[in-house]
Structures are given as structure tokens and as C-alpha cells.
Design a protein around this motif. Structure first.
Motif, mmCIF file in Angstrom:
data_model
loop_
_atom_site.group_PDB
_atom_site.id
_atom_site.type_symbol
_atom_site.label_atom_id
_atom_site.label_comp_id
_atom_site.label_asym_id
_atom_site.label_seq_id
_atom_site.Cartn_x
_atom_site.Cartn_y
_atom_site.Cartn_z
ATOM 1 N N ASP A 306 -9.465 8.754 9.524
ATOM 2 C CA ASP A 306 -8.998 7.745 8.556
ATOM 3 C C ASP A 306 -8.748 6.456 9.481
ATOM 4 O OD1 ASP A 306 -6.344 8.514 9.243
ATOM 5 O OD2 ASP A 306 -6.426 9.786 7.378
ATOM 6 N N ALA A 307 -8.058 5.535 8.951
ATOM 7 C CA ALA A 307 -7.398 4.234 9.457
ATOM 8 C C ALA A 307 -6.242 4.868 10.520
ATOM 9 C CB ALA A 307 -7.246 3.232 8.759
ATOM 10 N N PHE A 308 -5.509 5.765 9.876
ATOM 11 C CA PHE A 308 -4.093 6.219 10.247
ATOM 12 C C PHE A 308 -4.424 7.051 11.497
ATOM 13 C CE2 PHE A 308 0.121 7.953 9.477
ATOM 14 C CZ PHE A 308 0.794 6.814 10.007
ATOM 15 N N TRP A 393 1.262 -0.916 12.103
ATOM 16 C CA TRP A 393 1.905 -1.858 11.541
ATOM 17 C C TRP A 393 2.622 -2.916 12.264
ATOM 18 C CZ3 TRP A 393 3.301 3.304 10.068
ATOM 19 C CH2 TRP A 393 4.389 3.840 10.755
ATOM 20 N N PHE A 394 2.733 -2.793 13.563
ATOM 21 C CA PHE A 394 2.956 -3.825 14.527
ATOM 22 C C PHE A 394 2.068 -4.897 14.870
ATOM 23 C CE2 PHE A 394 6.240 -0.974 16.233
ATOM 24 C CZ PHE A 394 7.273 -1.637 16.723
ATOM 25 N N PRO A 397 -0.975 -8.327 10.019
ATOM 26 C CA PRO A 397 -0.322 -9.516 9.400
ATOM 27 C C PRO A 397 0.472 -9.303 8.218
ATOM 28 C CG PRO A 397 -2.529 -10.176 10.309
ATOM 29 C CD PRO A 397 -2.578 -8.619 10.409
ATOM 30 N N GLU A 398 -0.116 -8.457 7.443
ATOM 31 C CA GLU A 398 0.545 -8.300 6.044
ATOM 32 C C GLU A 398 1.743 -7.517 6.153
ATOM 33 O OE1 GLU A 398 -0.980 -5.114 3.420
ATOM 34 O OE2 GLU A 398 -2.815 -5.083 4.770
ATOM 35 N N THR A 399 1.679 -6.406 7.147
ATOM 36 C CA THR A 399 3.119 -5.942 7.475
ATOM 37 C C THR A 399 4.283 -6.294 8.282
ATOM 38 O OG1 THR A 399 2.046 -4.802 9.158
ATOM 39 C CG2 THR A 399 2.156 -3.491 7.204
ATOM 40 N N VAL A 400 3.682 -7.215 9.351
ATOM 41 C CA VAL A 400 4.668 -8.214 9.848
ATOM 42 C C VAL A 400 5.220 -8.963 9.147
ATOM 43 C CG1 VAL A 400 4.638 -9.666 12.025
ATOM 44 C CG2 VAL A 400 3.090 -7.675 12.175
ATOM 45 N N GLY A 401 4.312 -9.777 8.267
ATOM 46 C CA GLY A 401 4.772 -10.778 7.515
ATOM 47 C C GLY A 401 5.782 -10.218 6.209
ATOM 48 N N ALA A 402 5.734 -9.100 6.020
ATOM 49 C CA ALA A 402 6.317 -8.365 4.737
ATOM 50 C C ALA A 402 7.800 -8.572 4.712
ATOM 51 C CB ALA A 402 6.078 -7.021 4.503
ATOM 52 N N MET A 410 3.066 0.466 4.956
ATOM 53 C CA MET A 410 2.005 1.471 5.341
ATOM 54 C C MET A 410 2.185 2.838 4.789
ATOM 55 S SD MET A 410 -0.261 -0.602 6.974
ATOM 56 C CE MET A 410 -1.091 0.471 8.130
ATOM 57 N N ALA A 411 3.316 3.469 4.790
ATOM 58 C CA ALA A 411 3.702 4.777 4.733
ATOM 59 C C ALA A 411 3.689 4.898 3.085
ATOM 60 C CB ALA A 411 4.803 5.197 5.398
#
Length: 598
Positions: A306-308, A393-394, A397-402, A410-411
Motif C-alpha cells: 500500500d502507499a504506507f 508526510w514530510f 503538501p497537505e500534511t506539510v501545510g496542515a 496521515m496516521a
């Protein structure tokens, strides 16, 4: 390594109450299986459980320094100083005469020589208490990254208890194990608030902090945290500096008077440490290095990318072991191993708290048990993702900008096992939001005008001061439950500080995660490992494991002491995560002497 405990009461003679100090110390026999020691004077009692790693014959504790026949200072110490030889040479030049070859005596004499400023000279992982006899003063010290744990508790009558683990503190009759609503918020928030001990009245010594206890009260001082400094090296110099630091760090951390090994996942982080450690041992004529990996029965058949987690570990583990030449062993676990009730209970006992990670905790506990049959010290690749920017998540963009901790985006950070009314009362999202604001307020940006660098510095700081401590605590508790010392080279503060200030463009110069680490160690690794995409610590994908989780939850749900906290209909529709949460809470409340107040 070891387990430490202590009791300081400046208004009371504790010499007649040694049983309490002995009870505290005895709870940590698993941390220190080799010896037990107790040192008691009028206002202080120190306890120690020893895991002998350096100077097996001479490093007994608690340890005392005398001057003109009078005791002037004592220490109860856990950890390792990796620069103890240089410090010992300097102290000898200053007139100190050593009775042992241990790093413990170096730490104690460094305090005698330099006072509380001695912490600036230490390189290692450590947690200890020093009693200054002449000044009637206790100094608690924790290493810069928090690799080793240290807790303290102020009693109602003003005494201070401290220990490596909460269970040792709660073995004292003056301490009570209570978790209130604020403790539950911290337990479920997944943010690791610095200093918060979950239990009411319990505090952790913050990594990079000293705590002084004297007649003037309790005073805390932060002596280190990741801080801003201008990075002036070009890319080539930066890569060479990272490699030079890693060579020095790993060489220091392979020194032990007991068998040493490496924990190997086949990822870049652990593979680099394993390769450099094998080279260091070989250069000293001490190789080959032993390596160990965890795997699951049927993983090849059941694994679904999966992606993770895009790839299984085993092919890369074996590629690295063959390339380097380690003596390798896979520790293979099945669903029965992971669901064994005695082992799952032992995990909770070791952690002193519910462990919502389920098979991640149990498999790590079982891996360390198997490793301990062969080695007393292990090297781990933990913390490389936090230092070099490895998590997905580093780079999203959606996690860096959250406007929150990026790993919460993500988790799976839900509270699905909890009663909905309790969830509303706890307001964990609000708790996380305040914790996030508090964390950002600590970050120094200096005169850096680059908004991208500033944001990525914030992301790095959050990981180095919050997220990594969750993982380090898990590692410490599961390993020390078997008397296994796990060293973490990537937590050397020199490396952390240098990479922390490296511009983000350099950390991702090849368009990928952990560019600096890959470039610095590629020559020591097989190409398949160099190119492997990040895959976190493995979990079992065996469907039998999830079936066993649900069946166990159905059996315990009706009479669980955790029932007042749980969703009444949980057993009928649990997710894997909610089942793990509920079962962990159940075991904790059945076994631990804890009162939960909500």
C-alpha cells in the motif's frame, strides 16, 4: 543501561524506611538483571538495578566519591557515555583518581569537577540522579534526545521520588497511581507533550533538561534542544560531514564489554548502521557483526503493498546481510505468538500504560526477547526519519501545510474504542491543537527569510521533540523488559543539530526522502537497499490475527474493568485499531494498581 530509583526528603530521616526504597528498586529487576544496590543516608535513598555493559567487575552502583575520607557525592546512573574515555583523561589531568573503568564514575567525577554545567560535556544516552552531600541537593539529568527515561513525583509532604519507570515510583507508599481526564487526553493524543507523565502528579524530566531539588524547592533548566544556526557548508561538504559524523558515532557505539548486534529491517536507516557497525568491528578485529530481523509467518503470501508500506522487509534484509557479511537471523512470529495473553500482558507491564500499537509492540517485545539470547547490546536505526526527513508526510503538501502535527493527518489517530460521551468530554482534538501551538512557539528561526525552510524547520522540530519520543519510549520499554540495551546512533546530538540546520533543499537534493543519508552511506550498501522506498516497521497481514483480536474482544467486553470508558457496542463492529485500543485498556486496568477518574 540499568534501572534507577530514588527518594529525597529534606525534612525527614529516611534511613529507617529502607524497605520503601528497596521496593521501588525491586520493580525494575528486568531492567537490571545483573545486580542490585541501595545507598541510604539521612535525607536520601538511591536504588539501582544493574545491566552490566562496561567494566563488568567495577561498575557497581550506587557509586560514591569521597574527599579526605568524607562522602561528597553519590550517583545512581542508567545509560552510556560514548565520550567517557576522553572525559576520564581530562579529569585525570585535573587530579582525579579513578577506582573503576566505568563511565558511571566519569559522570560522577565530572559533576564534582564542573558542577551542573558538566551536562554540556556529555555525549551519550543517559538518565541519572546525583546527590550533592555538601549542598544537600539532588540533580536529575536526562540526555538531550530522551533516549533513556526518567520520571519524578512530588509527594503531598514535599518529598521527591524519581525512577526510570512509573511502576517504581508507585511502589512507594507516598505515591498513588491515578489517571484523570488530562491523563487520558495525553494518552490518546499521540503528541507526547514534553514533561507530561500521564499519571496525575507524575512528570518526565524533559530531554535535555536538569531538575534540581534542594531546600530552595524544585528548579528545572533546559540545557539543550534543537536550535537555529546558519548552515554554511555546500552540498558536498555536507554529505562528507554527515558521513564523518556517522563513522565516529557508530564506532563509539560499538564499544561494549558484552556481545553486540544490530537490528536490521532492510531499510536505509538500519542498513546504514549495520554496515558501518560491521566495518567498525572488522577494523578492530572483532567481527563479524550479528544482525536480527523480525518477520511474520506467511508474510510472503499475505503481504499486500500500500502507499504506507510498499514492500516487505525480508528480501532487503537478506540482501544487506549478504552484502555486508553479517551473521544474520530472522525472528519469525505467527498470529499465536502475537496474541499470546501472557506476552501481551507483559507488554503492558513493561510500558506501565496501554499500548495501542498492538502487534507492533508485541512483535518488538518478542524480537528483543529472542535477541537477548545472543546479545546484551543492540544498535538500532530509530530516529533517522525524524532527523533526515524520511516519513511520507514530510513530502506531502497537505500534511506539510496542515495546521496540526503532520503525523495526525496521515496516521489513524482516532478514538474509536471510546464512549462517545467521554470523547466529547475529553476533547482530544482541542488538546492536540493547543499542544501544536505550544510546540511551534518553541521553534527558533533566527534571520532565515525562506518560508519553505521555516516551515520544514517547524516540521523537523515537531518530530525531534514530540514524535520520536513515542518511538524511543516504545523501544526502551520493550528492550529493557529483557535486559537488552538498544543504542540509537542517529540520536547523537551532534548529528541531530547539524542536519536540523541543513536547508531542506539539501535534505531532498535528489528529489527523494533522506537524500543526505542515502548519499553519505550509499557506498556501503547494495543498490537495492539504496533505492528502496521508505517502509515503516512491519505489521502482520495475517487475517488470523484480526480474527483472534475480535474473538478476544467479544470474550472480555462484557466484564472488562475498562467498560466505563468504551463504546458499549464496540464488540459488534470493531476496527483493528479500536480492538487493539480496547484490549490494551482492558489488560492495563486489570493488572495495574491504577484509578481512572473521568
Amino acid at each position: 543501561m540499568c534501572g534507577i530509583a530514588g527518594w529525597v526528603d529534606l525534612e525527614r530521616d529516611v534511613r529507617a524506611e529502607q524497605a520503601a526504597a528497596r521496593a521501588m528498586t525491586g520493580t525494575m529487576a528486568l531492567r537490571g538483571p545483573d545486580a542490585e544496590g541501595l545507598w541510604v543516608r539521612e535525607h536520601v535513598a538511591f536504588g539501582h538495578r544493574r545491566l552490566a555493559v562496561i567494566d563488568l567487575a567495577g561498575g557497581a552502583q550506587p557509586m560514591v566519591v569521597e574527599e579526605d575520607g568524607r562522602e561528597i557525592a553519590a550517583i545512581t546512573y542508567s545509560g552510556e557515555l560514548y565520550n567517557y574515555r576522553e572525559l576520564r583523561d581530562e579529569l585525570r589531568d585535573r587530579g582525579h583518581r579513578f577506582r573503576t573503568e566505568s563511565d558511571t564514575e566519569v559522570a560522577l567525577r565530572a559533576y564534582v569537577e564542573w558542577g551542573e554545567d558538566f551536562v554540556d560535556l556529555l555525549n551519550g544516552m543517559y538518565a541519572f540522579g546525583v546527590w550533592d552531600v555538601r549542598r544537600e541537593k539532588l540533580v536529575l539529568v536526562r540526555d538531550r534526545m530522551g533516549v533513556k527515561p526518567l520520571y519524578y513525583y512530588r509527594t503531598a509532604d514535599g518529598a521527591v521520588l524519581f525512577a526510570s519507570e512509573p511502576k517504581a515510583i508507585f511502589a512507594h507508599p507516598l505515591a498513588e497511581a491515578v489517571v484523570d481526564a488530562d491523563g487520558l487526553r495525553e494518552l490518546f493524543a499521540l503528541v507526547k507533550t514534553p514533561g507530561h507523565g500521564v499519571y496525575r502528579g507524575l512528570r518526565e524530566v524533559i530531554p535535555g533538561e536538569t531538575v534540581r531539588v534542594s531546600r530552595d524547592g524544585v528548579h528545572r533548566r533546559r540545557y539543550w534542544r534543537p536550535s537555529y544556526a546558519e548552515h554554511r557548508d555546500d552540498l558536498g561538504t555536507t554529505v562528507r560531514t554527515v558521513r564523518g559524523l556517522l563513522d565516529d558515532i557508530v564506532a563509539r557505539q560499538t564499544i561494549a564489554d558484552v556481545p553486540l548486534c544490530a537490528l536490521l529491517s532492510g531499510g536505509l536507516d538500519s542498513s546504514a548502521i549495520t554496515a558501518l557497525a560491521h566495518a567498525a568491528l572488522t577494523a578492530r578485529g572483532e567481527g563479524p557483526l550479528r544482525s536480527f530481523a523480525v518477520d511474520f509467518a506467511g508474510q510472503a503470501e499475505h503481504f499486500t503493498p500500500d502507499a504506507f508500506r510498499p514492500t516487505p522487509d525480508a528480501p532487503y534484509v537478506h540482501a544487506l546481510a549478504g552484502h555486508v557479511g553479517t551473521t544474520h537471523q530472522d525472528i519469525v512470529l505467527d498470529a499465536g505468538d502475537l496474541m499470546d495473553p501472557l506476552d501481551r500482558a507483559a507488554v503492558i507491564d513493561a510500558a506501565d500504560l496501554p499500548t495501542f500499537g498492538g502487534d507492533i509492540f508485541t512483535s518488538l517485545y518478542l524480537l528483543f526477547r529472542a535477541v537477548r539470547e545472543h546479545s546484551t547490546v543492540a544498535l538500532s536505526g530509530e530516529a533517522a526519519d525524524e532527523v533526515f526527513g524520511g516519513y511520507s508526510w514530510f513530502h506531502t503538501p497537505e500534511t506539510v501545510g496542515a495546521d496540526t502535527f503532520p503525523w495526525l493527518v496521515m496516521a489513524e489517530a482516532d478514538l474509536t474504542a471510546l464512549d462517545t460521551g467521554l470523547q466529547a468530554e475529553l476533547d482530544v482534538p482541542g488538546y492536540r491543537a493547543q499542544a501544536y501551538r505550544d510546540a511551534l512557539a518553541e521553534v527558533e528561526h533566527g534571520d532565515d527569510p525562506d518560508p519553505r525552510n521555516r516551515r520544514m524547520r517547524e516540521i523537523s522540530y515537531l518530530h525531534l521533540t514530540r514524535f520520536v519520543r513515542i518511538l524511543l519510549d516504545r523501544k526502551d520499554r520493550m528492550s529493557m523488559a529483557h535486559g537488552l540495551e538498544v543504542r540509537v546512533p542517529y540520536c547523537d546530538h551532534r548529528l541531530v543539530q547539524y542536519v536540523y540546520n541543513t536547508p531542506w533543499s539539501m535534505k531532498t537534493f535528489d528529489g527523494r526522502e533522506k537524500s543526505l543519508l542515502r548519499a553519505a552511506t550509499a557506498d556501503a550498501l547494495p543498490e537495492s537497499v539504496v533505492q528502496r522506498v521508505k517502509s515503516p516497521y512491519p505489521v502482520t497481514q495475517d487475517p488470523e490475527y484480526e480474527r483472534a483480536l475480535r474473538e478476544t474482544l467479544e470474550r472480555v467486553a462484557t466484564d472488562s474493568p475498562a467498560a466505563p470508558l468504551l463504546d458499549p457496542g464496540l464488540a459488534g463492529h470493531p476496527t483493528r485499531r479500536s480492538a487493539e485500543q480496547a484490549l490494551s485498556l482492558d489488560v492495563w486496568m486489570r493488572r495495574e494498581p491504577v484509578r481512572v477518574l473521568v
